[in-house]
Design an enzyme around this catalytic site. Structure first.
Site, PDB file in Angstrom:
ATOM      1  N   SER A 556      -1.941   0.302  -2.789  1.00  0.00           N
ATOM      2  CA  SER A 556      -2.899   1.436  -2.961  1.00  0.00           C
ATOM      3  C   SER A 556      -3.659   1.702  -1.452  1.00  0.00           C
ATOM      4  O   SER A 556      -3.825   0.724  -0.947  1.00  0.00           O
ATOM      5  CB  SER A 556      -3.938   1.211  -4.129  1.00  0.00           C
ATOM      6  OG  SER A 556      -4.801   1.964  -4.192  1.00  0.00           O
ATOM      7  N   TYR A 569      -9.786  -4.074  -9.528  1.00  0.00           N
ATOM      8  CA  TYR A 569      -8.396  -3.316  -9.011  1.00  0.00           C
ATOM      9  C   TYR A 569      -8.112  -3.589  -7.523  1.00  0.00           C
ATOM     10  O   TYR A 569      -7.278  -3.874  -7.239  1.00  0.00           O
ATOM     11  CB  TYR A 569      -8.823  -2.118  -9.465  1.00  0.00           C
ATOM     12  CG  TYR A 569      -7.384  -1.032  -9.251  1.00  0.00           C
ATOM     13  CD1 TYR A 569      -6.040  -1.286  -9.933  1.00  0.00           C
ATOM     14  CD2 TYR A 569      -7.602  -0.252  -8.005  1.00  0.00           C
ATOM     15  CE1 TYR A 569      -5.251  -0.524  -9.454  1.00  0.00           C
ATOM     16  CE2 TYR A 569      -6.415   0.608  -7.855  1.00  0.00           C
ATOM     17  CZ  TYR A 569      -5.138   0.402  -8.609  1.00  0.00           C
ATOM     18  OH  TYR A 569      -4.097   1.211  -8.021  1.00  0.00           O
TER      19      TYR A 569
END
Length: 679
Positions: A556, A569
């Site tokens: 990400s 996360y």
């Protein structure tokens, strides 16, 4: 234009005959019909023949798969036929006999259909017929089985002369409804489509009954103690352990996809005393050995042998096989022979476990296995009433390295970029993973669709084309046993794994003070620990295959971009990003490349965003959830929303063949987020 009645009858007959494996094998045999149609140039009636074209399959034949020829021109070729030594030239002459655009390319068997004086002709490869055709005293057995209703044709390579031979034998035997072709198959005929089909089926079923009634009980000899089939769970465990090693060996010359079967006839054959002798004789029917090679590789150890010992022996046998195949090629190759296509086996037989078969794709590998199963049935039938006597090795070579076969291979379309690659994608039941699975399959890969949601995984695998293209496996990436089971399923389905995409994940978006230890552990268990476990198992399989490989992490932009309320996360994404670098450094010596993709938030189609993450992120940014995709787009340099297919494109770019020297790289797919630029 309406389908000609004779064509409609031919297609119906072909579908019925081709749908039953007792009648013929996949893409084996052909059928024809003769009739009258109007010549579009002269307006006069013209006698035509419709016959299955080169490379088609009877069971799925369409009108477009038929070659259409003028009978007057086809039969006139007998006047210019230069003789058996030059009969291959007649195949090119078929093109001058085509009617209109001609349909499909005429096959080598066109002469058989056109020269035989019958309105309808079927040429098939039934196991029962080939058993008689490959028996040592096949001519005598044919007479005993059929009387004067079926004649014997000695072995001759398919071609124009064989068509002349069959035509002459039919004329000399007016009571005959067909022939047994030595070392090859059967041909039947009739005045109508119904009569032709009836005659073909009568020959096949009569041969089946003859073999059953006249044959001895144990044609392969007694069961050898210690060679019996392992229990199902044990043999599948053993097969999964052997599959990557065997696929690597079978791919020494060029990459192959594998198929495994432990069908009862295979296990019984390998348990019997005569299997080494019979396997060494090889297959006989041209359709068989074109797909299986002249003989299989057979492990000469009992199933109870230690795994390490079995693997070591298979490697020795593989070297011997390659040496013997090269010698076979050199014994028979002439100045005009095509180059040797590869010395690796297409069939590997392991007593107590089953059969591994190989090809350029899953269907080819599966069909090769089906053809060897046909060969086992043929050997059983021949040994039951006589002894199995395949055609001579030199004749097999003439078929395998036939210039016409070589020309057919050259006409095949170029392989897709990921042909022969086997991909396992986690979290592939939806969103980014589903898009990746679709892109990899579209580029030629076989795909293992791994997902926690079994129904979603199954639906995606079906979308990709079913068992020859994809299989679904249930996987919780926090469970080591489930991960190992997924890779075993890949090994049994396709032979191993070459390309793994770590995509499975969840997202927990909370401020630091609201993030619990349970939140942290769950986030890291699924993505950091899960990716590690998947990559570890992938590396084990890839090193056993010794074919290199690709591991791709869907990380990400959060791996490098620090945003609010996202500690669990983003930290686990940073962990994944560094795993890429660490594994690239460790696995490069095995030819395994490890790279990553850093997307921005992918909202559309995302299971993560639909599961609550979208609402949490929208609340963080003070917008409505339905505005989230546009919000992400507007904060990028390109002002474009990132979609699942954009991430899939990056995965393909990393694995599709052009970036062969790239490892340890992260590709941003974020439409330009300056704060996430890699430094």
């Amino acid at each position: 234009m309406a389908t000609h009645p004779e064509v409609a009858a031919l297609l119906d007959r072909s579908h019925r005959l081709g749908s039953d494996p007792r009648n013929t094998n996949y893409a084996g045999g052909n059928a024809s019909a003769k009739g009258v149609a109007t010549d579009p140039v002269t307006g006069r009636p013209a006698e035509l023949m419709w016959v299955k074209g080169s490379g088609g399959d009877l069971g799925t034949l369409t009108e477009a798969g038929l070659a259409v020829l003028r009978l007057d021109r086809l039969r006139a070729l007998t006047e210019v036929y230069p003789g058996v030594e030059r009969e291959d030239e007649m195949v090119a002459a078929f093109d001058y006999c085509l009617h209109g655009k001609g349909g499909a390319a005429p096959s080598i068997d066109t002469a058989m259909h056109g020269l035989v004086d019958a309105a309808h002709v079927d040429h098939l490869h039934p196991d029962s017929g080939i058993a008689l055709a490959c028996a040592a005293d096949g001519e005598k057995l044919t007479a005993a089985c059929f009387g004067d209703k079926v004649a014997w044709v000695p072995w001759r390579r398919p071609g124009f002369q064989l068509g002349l031979d069959i035509a002459a034998i039919k004329e000399a035997n007016p009571r005959a409804v067909g022939v047994i072709l030595g070392g090859h198959g059967i041909t039947a005929w009739g005045d109508t489509s119904e009569e032709c089909e009836r005659n073909a089926l009568w020959i096949i079923r009569t041969a089946e009954r003859f073999l059953g009634e006249q044959g001895k009980a144990e044609p392969f000899g007694p069961v050898v103690e210690g060679y019996e089939a392992l229990p199902e769970d044990a043999r599948r465990e053993r097969a999964a352990a052997l599959a990557p090693v065997l696929r690597g060996l079978a791919s020494t010359d060029k990459p192959q996809v594998g198929h495994f079967t432990d069908a009862d006839p295979v296990l019984d054959f390998l348990a019997r005393a005569e299997h080494p002798r019979l396997a060494a004789l090889g297959t006989s029917c041209p359709d068989h050995f074109l797909r299986t090679k002249v003989r299989p590789l057979v492990l000469d150890l009992p199933p109870a042998a230690p795994l390490d010992e079995a693997i070591a022996r298979l490697k020795e046998l593989h070297e011997e096989y390659r040496s013997e195949y090269r010698a076979y090629y050199e014994r028979h190759a002439g100045p005009d022979s095509p180059p040797m296509r590869g010395a690796d086996p297409a069939i590997v037989l392991v007593p107590g476990v089953g059969m591994f078969s190989y090809g350029k794709d899953k269907q080819t590998a599966r069909v090769a296995g089906e053809f060897y199963l046909n060969a086992i049935n043929v050997m059983r039938g021949a040994e039951a009433v006589s002894s199995y006597a395949p055609i001579e090795e030199a004749e097999k070579f003439r078929i395998e390295y036939w210039a016409l076969e070589e020309a057919k291979l050259r006409r095949m379309p170029a392989p897709k970029p990921l042909a022969t690659r086997i991909a396992l994608v986690t979290g592939a039941g939806s969103g980014i993973g589903k898009a990746i699975a679709h892109r990899l399959a579209a580029e030629g890969a076989c795909v293992v669709v791994a997902d926690l949601n079994t129904e979603s995984a199954a639906a995606v695998a079906e979308e990709l084309g079913g068992a020859d293209k994809a299989v679904a496996v249930p996987v919780d990436v926090t469970d080591e046993e489930q991960i190992a089971a997924a890779f075993k399923a890949a090994a049994l389905a396709f032979g191993g794994v070459d390309l793994v995409v770590n995509n499975a994940g969840i997202s927990i978006s909370k401020p630091l003070l609201d993030t619990t230890a349970k939140d942290w552990d769950l986030q890291h268990d699924i993505m950091a620990r899960g990716s590690f476990l998947v990559s570890r198992e992938a590396a084990r399989v890839m090193t056993e295959q010794n074919m290199g490989g690709d591991i791709v992490y869907i990380a990400s932009k959060n791996a490098v971009f620090a945003g609010p309320n996202n500690i669990a996360y983003s930290a686990t994404k940073a962990d994944q990003a560094h795993q890429v670098r660490l594994l690239a450094a460790e696995l490069g010596g095995h030819g395994i490349r490890v790279n990553g993709v850093n997307p921005d938030g992918v909202v559309r189609g995302s299971g993560i965003f639909a599961g609550g993450w979208g609402a949490q992120r929208a609340a963080t940014y003070g917008i409505e959830e339905e505005q989230l995709g546009e919000f992400y787009a507007q904060r990028t340099l390109l002002k474009r929303e990132v979609l699942p297919e954009h991430v899939a494109n990056a995965v393909f770019a990393l694995t599709g063949g052009d970036l062969t020297h790239t490892t340890g790289l992260h590709i941003p797919v974020d439409a330009g987020v300056a704060a996430a630029f890699l430094r």
